[in-house]
Design a protein around this motif. Structure first.
Motif, PDB file in Angstrom:
ATOM      1  N   TRP A   2      21.043 -22.031 -37.062  1.00  0.00           N
ATOM      2  CA  TRP A   2      21.580 -22.482 -35.679  1.00  0.00           C
ATOM      3  C   TRP A   2      22.089 -23.596 -35.957  1.00  0.00           C
ATOM      4  O   TRP A   2      23.164 -23.883 -34.895  1.00  0.00           O
ATOM      5  CB  TRP A   2      19.910 -22.900 -34.665  1.00  0.00           C
ATOM      6  N   LEU A   3      21.526 -24.619 -36.633  1.00  0.00           N
ATOM      7  CA  LEU A   3      22.626 -26.013 -36.793  1.00  0.00           C
ATOM      8  C   LEU A   3      24.013 -25.748 -37.534  1.00  0.00           C
ATOM      9  O   LEU A   3      25.027 -26.288 -37.299  1.00  0.00           O
ATOM     10  CB  LEU A   3      21.862 -26.774 -37.556  1.00  0.00           C
ATOM     11  N   ARG A   4      24.020 -24.594 -38.234  1.00  0.00           N
ATOM     12  CA  ARG A   4      25.507 -24.261 -39.011  1.00  0.00           C
ATOM     13  C   ARG A   4      26.075 -23.125 -38.248  1.00  0.00           C
ATOM     14  O   ARG A   4      26.954 -22.414 -38.723  1.00  0.00           O
ATOM     15  CB  ARG A   4      25.120 -23.696 -40.224  1.00  0.00           C
ATOM     16  N   ARG A   5      25.720 -22.772 -37.039  1.00  0.00           N
ATOM     17  CA  ARG A   5      26.250 -21.699 -36.319  1.00  0.00           C
ATOM     18  C   ARG A   5      27.872 -21.745 -35.995  1.00  0.00           C
ATOM     19  O   ARG A   5      28.513 -20.667 -36.085  1.00  0.00           O
ATOM     20  CB  ARG A   5      25.411 -21.468 -34.984  1.00  0.00           C
ATOM     21  N   ARG A   6      28.469 -22.958 -36.130  1.00  0.00           N
ATOM     22  CA  ARG A   6      29.853 -22.969 -35.940  1.00  0.00           C
ATOM     23  C   ARG A   6      30.572 -22.549 -37.125  1.00  0.00           C
ATOM     24  O   ARG A   6      31.751 -22.078 -36.989  1.00  0.00           O
ATOM     25  CB  ARG A   6      30.189 -24.406 -35.662  1.00  0.00           C
ATOM     26  N   ASP A   7      29.979 -22.992 -38.298  1.00  0.00           N
ATOM     27  CA  ASP A   7      30.588 -22.306 -39.410  1.00  0.00           C
ATOM     28  C   ASP A   7      30.192 -21.165 -40.107  1.00  0.00           C
ATOM     29  O   ASP A   7      30.825 -20.373 -40.902  1.00  0.00           O
ATOM     30  CB  ASP A   7      30.323 -23.513 -40.769  1.00  0.00           C
ATOM     31  N   ASP A   8      28.894 -20.587 -39.542  1.00  0.00           N
ATOM     32  CA  ASP A   8      28.178 -19.548 -39.976  1.00  0.00           C
ATOM     33  C   ASP A   8      27.631 -18.951 -38.588  1.00  0.00           C
ATOM     34  O   ASP A   8      26.693 -19.136 -38.366  1.00  0.00           O
ATOM     35  CB  ASP A   8      27.109 -19.707 -41.139  1.00  0.00           C
ATOM     36  N   PRO A   9      28.622 -18.009 -38.157  1.00  0.00           N
ATOM     37  CA  PRO A   9      28.173 -17.504 -36.753  1.00  0.00           C
ATOM     38  C   PRO A   9      26.800 -16.938 -36.862  1.00  0.00           C
ATOM     39  O   PRO A   9      26.545 -16.074 -37.755  1.00  0.00           O
ATOM     40  CB  PRO A   9      29.170 -16.228 -36.515  1.00  0.00           C
ATOM     41  N   LEU A  10      25.959 -16.925 -35.661  1.00  0.00           N
ATOM     42  CA  LEU A  10      24.614 -16.450 -35.540  1.00  0.00           C
ATOM     43  C   LEU A  10      24.738 -15.404 -34.475  1.00  0.00           C
ATOM     44  O   LEU A  10      24.378 -16.037 -33.253  1.00  0.00           O
ATOM     45  CB  LEU A  10      23.668 -17.719 -35.706  1.00  0.00           C
ATOM     46  N   PRO A  11      24.795 -14.215 -34.680  1.00  0.00           N
ATOM     47  CA  PRO A  11      24.749 -13.503 -33.544  1.00  0.00           C
ATOM     48  C   PRO A  11      23.371 -13.225 -32.805  1.00  0.00           C
ATOM     49  O   PRO A  11      22.450 -13.411 -33.661  1.00  0.00           O
ATOM     50  CB  PRO A  11      25.301 -12.157 -34.176  1.00  0.00           C
ATOM     51  N   THR A  12      23.339 -12.765 -31.415  1.00  0.00           N
ATOM     52  CA  THR A  12      22.027 -12.537 -30.800  1.00  0.00           C
ATOM     53  C   THR A  12      21.188 -11.735 -31.701  1.00  0.00           C
ATOM     54  O   THR A  12      20.047 -12.199 -31.528  1.00  0.00           O
ATOM     55  CB  THR A  12      22.489 -12.156 -29.291  1.00  0.00           C
ATOM     56  N   VAL A  13      21.643 -10.837 -32.070  1.00  0.00           N
ATOM     57  CA  VAL A  13      20.789  -9.603 -32.695  1.00  0.00           C
ATOM     58  C   VAL A  13      20.069 -10.348 -33.934  1.00  0.00           C
ATOM     59  O   VAL A  13      18.706  -9.915 -34.133  1.00  0.00           O
ATOM     60  CB  VAL A  13      21.691  -8.457 -33.094  1.00  0.00           C
ATOM     61  N   GLN A  14      20.864 -11.389 -34.711  1.00  0.00           N
ATOM     62  CA  GLN A  14      20.081 -11.768 -35.731  1.00  0.00           C
ATOM     63  C   GLN A  14      19.105 -12.909 -35.264  1.00  0.00           C
ATOM     64  O   GLN A  14      18.066 -13.091 -35.858  1.00  0.00           O
ATOM     65  CB  GLN A  14      21.339 -12.722 -36.673  1.00  0.00           C
ATOM     66  N   VAL A  15      19.228 -13.641 -34.193  1.00  0.00           N
ATOM     67  CA  VAL A  15      18.367 -14.377 -33.478  1.00  0.00           C
ATOM     68  C   VAL A  15      17.206 -13.656 -33.123  1.00  0.00           C
ATOM     69  O   VAL A  15      16.030 -14.005 -33.327  1.00  0.00           O
ATOM     70  CB  VAL A  15      18.823 -15.148 -32.363  1.00  0.00           C
ATOM     71  N   VAL A  16      17.227 -12.337 -32.557  1.00  0.00           N
ATOM     72  CA  VAL A  16      16.188 -11.674 -32.172  1.00  0.00           C
ATOM     73  C   VAL A  16      15.380 -11.308 -33.379  1.00  0.00           C
ATOM     74  O   VAL A  16      14.046 -11.284 -33.246  1.00  0.00           O
ATOM     75  CB  VAL A  16      16.662 -10.417 -31.340  1.00  0.00           C
ATOM     76  N   HIS A  17      16.235 -10.965 -34.579  1.00  0.00           N
ATOM     77  CA  HIS A  17      15.485 -10.523 -35.693  1.00  0.00           C
ATOM     78  C   HIS A  17      14.627 -11.570 -36.152  1.00  0.00           C
ATOM     79  O   HIS A  17      13.290 -11.423 -36.905  1.00  0.00           O
ATOM     80  CB  HIS A  17      16.360 -10.051 -36.666  1.00  0.00           C
ATOM     81  N   ILE A  18      15.291 -12.568 -36.453  1.00  0.00           N
ATOM     82  CA  ILE A  18      14.651 -13.926 -36.888  1.00  0.00           C
ATOM     83  C   ILE A  18      13.126 -14.177 -36.495  1.00  0.00           C
ATOM     84  O   ILE A  18      12.331 -14.669 -36.908  1.00  0.00           O
ATOM     85  CB  ILE A  18      15.425 -15.091 -37.222  1.00  0.00           C
ATOM     86  N   VAL A  19      13.219 -14.194 -34.893  1.00  0.00           N
ATOM     87  CA  VAL A  19      12.309 -14.614 -34.429  1.00  0.00           C
ATOM     88  C   VAL A  19      11.205 -13.618 -34.308  1.00  0.00           C
ATOM     89  O   VAL A  19       9.997 -13.961 -34.548  1.00  0.00           O
ATOM     90  CB  VAL A  19      12.729 -14.983 -32.664  1.00  0.00           C
ATOM     91  N   ALA A  20      11.503 -12.352 -34.160  1.00  0.00           N
ATOM     92  CA  ALA A  20      10.545 -11.411 -34.307  1.00  0.00           C
ATOM     93  C   ALA A  20       9.960 -11.153 -35.699  1.00  0.00           C
ATOM     94  O   ALA A  20       8.641 -10.940 -35.746  1.00  0.00           O
ATOM     95  CB  ALA A  20      11.147 -10.051 -33.855  1.00  0.00           C
ATOM     96  N   LEU A  21      10.680 -11.353 -36.750  1.00  0.00           N
ATOM     97  CA  LEU A  21      10.157 -11.478 -37.867  1.00  0.00           C
ATOM     98  C   LEU A  21       9.369 -12.411 -38.321  1.00  0.00           C
ATOM     99  O   LEU A  21       8.083 -12.342 -38.776  1.00  0.00           O
ATOM    100  CB  LEU A  21      11.312 -11.349 -39.071  1.00  0.00           C
ATOM    101  N   GLY A  22       9.437 -13.641 -37.791  1.00  0.00           N
ATOM    102  CA  GLY A  22       8.525 -14.906 -37.659  1.00  0.00           C
ATOM    103  C   GLY A  22       7.141 -14.459 -37.220  1.00  0.00           C
ATOM    104  O   GLY A  22       6.242 -14.860 -37.458  1.00  0.00           O
ATOM    105  N   VAL A  23       7.298 -13.866 -35.944  1.00  0.00           N
ATOM    106  CA  VAL A  23       5.914 -13.634 -35.066  1.00  0.00           C
ATOM    107  C   VAL A  23       5.312 -12.643 -35.896  1.00  0.00           C
ATOM    108  O   VAL A  23       4.065 -12.916 -35.925  1.00  0.00           O
ATOM    109  CB  VAL A  23       6.493 -13.285 -33.794  1.00  0.00           C
ATOM    110  N   LEU A  24       5.905 -11.547 -36.248  1.00  0.00           N
ATOM    111  CA  LEU A  24       5.309 -10.612 -37.368  1.00  0.00           C
ATOM    112  C   LEU A  24       4.410 -11.142 -38.367  1.00  0.00           C
ATOM    113  O   LEU A  24       3.474 -10.876 -38.856  1.00  0.00           O
ATOM    114  CB  LEU A  24       6.219  -9.432 -37.633  1.00  0.00           C
TER     115      LEU A  24
END
Length: 414
Positions: free
Chosen positions: A228-250
């Motif tokens: 998230w902090l590096r999203r300007r240099d390394d784009p963070l698509p919404t689908v990846q945000v969903v995966h990261i959060v879902a994987l963390g919850v799992l």
């Protein structure tokens, strides 16, 4: 990529006996040669240890390489594989829960039980074979994981350092460590390559192989923040945000699910926690679980055993934590590993500080920090690399000798 030829982009070390000559081979073959050589050395160490085991050793004067390979936790996995988990928790005369099989996860003994069919029901043989094969798989995936950030030369040396490390005897003992490393390296490799979908089943199987998936949950949380902090240099698509959060919850759900399962089967909601605490009662007596308290009490205990002041123990523990954090954050060779492996190392160290009570098995519990071998292998000078390999082998013999050949006290538990 799994069979990509090793390139010579890194200058070979040279010499007929160097690892550099293996760089012309395919990864699976090169890693197999290194891993097999390491296992032969470990086998020799275990054979010598069996001969040195005497009547005062926990394995007795008639110890064999087979009994050494199936000692301690291997016996508990054998219990799980043959008898399952107890429906009623064993207790001592005071009513306190005693050591039992609920402390051990089911994937390794279940796979061993299935594999034992091919060995006429011989569980110990299947357990060792599975550990050896999983160890090779872990080393091969480890090579490919490091190749995402390092040269082939460095990656192969890191495999050699891991395969011949002080704890490498676990690659051929009836323990779940090598299988867990296989899942862990696969998960880290997928995270580096951002193949998030495949992480879902891996997190589940990793969580039921041995404790540690909560550290992976910490990693995913930290990884999400960094992305998230590096999203300007390394784009963070919404689908990846969903995966990261879902994987963390799992990962969090899987990490706590074993407590729920143990409680449901035994009828005691605290079954798993009480079982885990039973292993430290012999050291510090009764007491509940308090985050970070295990390391604080453990440091004091060890310094008392060494005849040193407890006040020094707290200072030493704080200094060690600061030193480890500094290495992970600032050491140039560690930084070269990339954020995923560094964040895993930091997360796992934090996880141990929160939940673990340091005893002699702390060496084994540090094995998941193996990605740091990539940093150890980074200095290119042959003297450094061969010296590190020699130190690892010396440490391995010391561990085998202390824990298996002559071990007979509570301070010599693998």
């Amino acid at each position: 990529m799994a069979e990509r030829a090793l390139t010579a982009e890194a200058a070979p070390l040279g010499g007929a006996g160097s690892l550099g000559r293996l760089l012309a081979l395919r990864p699976a073959v090169a890693v197999a040669i290194v891993y097999t050589a390491a296992r032969l050395i470990t086998t020799a160490f275990l054979l010598i240890a069996a001969e040195l085991s005497g009547p005062t050793s926990r394995f007795g004067a008639d110890a064999t390489i087979g009994t050494l390979s199936m000692g301690w936790d291997a016996q508990w996995y054998w219990v799980v594989g043959s008898a399952g988990y107890p429906a009623h928790l064993p207790v001592d005369a005071t009513g306190a829960v005693t050591q039992n099989a609920w402390a051990f996860m089911p994937v390794y003994p279940a796979l061993t039980r299935v594999l034992s069919v091919a060995f006429a029901g011989n569980y110990p043989l299947a357990a060792v074979v599975l550990a050896i094969v999983a160890g090779y798989g872990a080393c091969l995936v480890f090579f490919h994981l490091l190749r995402e950030k390092l040269t082939a030369d460095t990656a192969l040396w890191a495999v050699a350092l891991l395969a011949a490390s002080p704890l490498a005897a676990l690659f051929q003992m009836g323990y779940a460590e090598s299988l867990f490393l296989l899942w862990l390296f696969l998960a880290l490799w997928l995270l580096v390559r951002r193949r998030f979908v495949w992480l879902y089943p891996l997190i589940v199987v990793m969580g039921y192989t041995r404790p540690g998936v909560l550290a992976f949950a910490l990693l995913l949380g930290a990884y999400g923040v960094v992305r998230w902090l590096r999203r300007r240099d390394d784009p963070l698509p919404t689908v990846q945000v969903v995966h990261i959060v879902a994987l963390g919850v799992l990962a969090v759900a899987v990490g706590f699910s074993w407590q729920v399962i143990a409680g449901a089967v035994t009828g005691d909601p605290a079954a798993y926690m009480e079982t885990e605490l039973s292993w430290r009662r012999g050291w510090i007596g009764e007491g509940g679980f308090v985050p970070f308290d295990g390391f604080v009490q453990g440091a004091a205990l060890w310094f008392r055993l060494w005849g040193l002041p407890e006040s020094v123990a707290y200072v030493a523990l704080a200094a060690a934590v600061v030193a480890v954090a500094a290495v992970i954050a600032f050491e140039p060779h560690v930084r070269r590993l990339g954020p995923e492996m560094r964040l895993w190392s930091a997360s796992y160290v934090l996880y141990l500080l929160v939940v673990f009570f340091p005893q002699s098995s702390i060496f084994r519990l540090l094995l998941p920090l193996a990605p740091l071998y990539g940093a150890m292998a980074a200095p290119r000078h042959p003297v450094w690399r061969w010296g590190a390999l020699l130190v690892g082998l010396i440490g391995q013999w010391w561990w085998i000798y202390q824990m298996l050949a002559i071990g007979n006290s509570y301070t010599q538990i693998p």
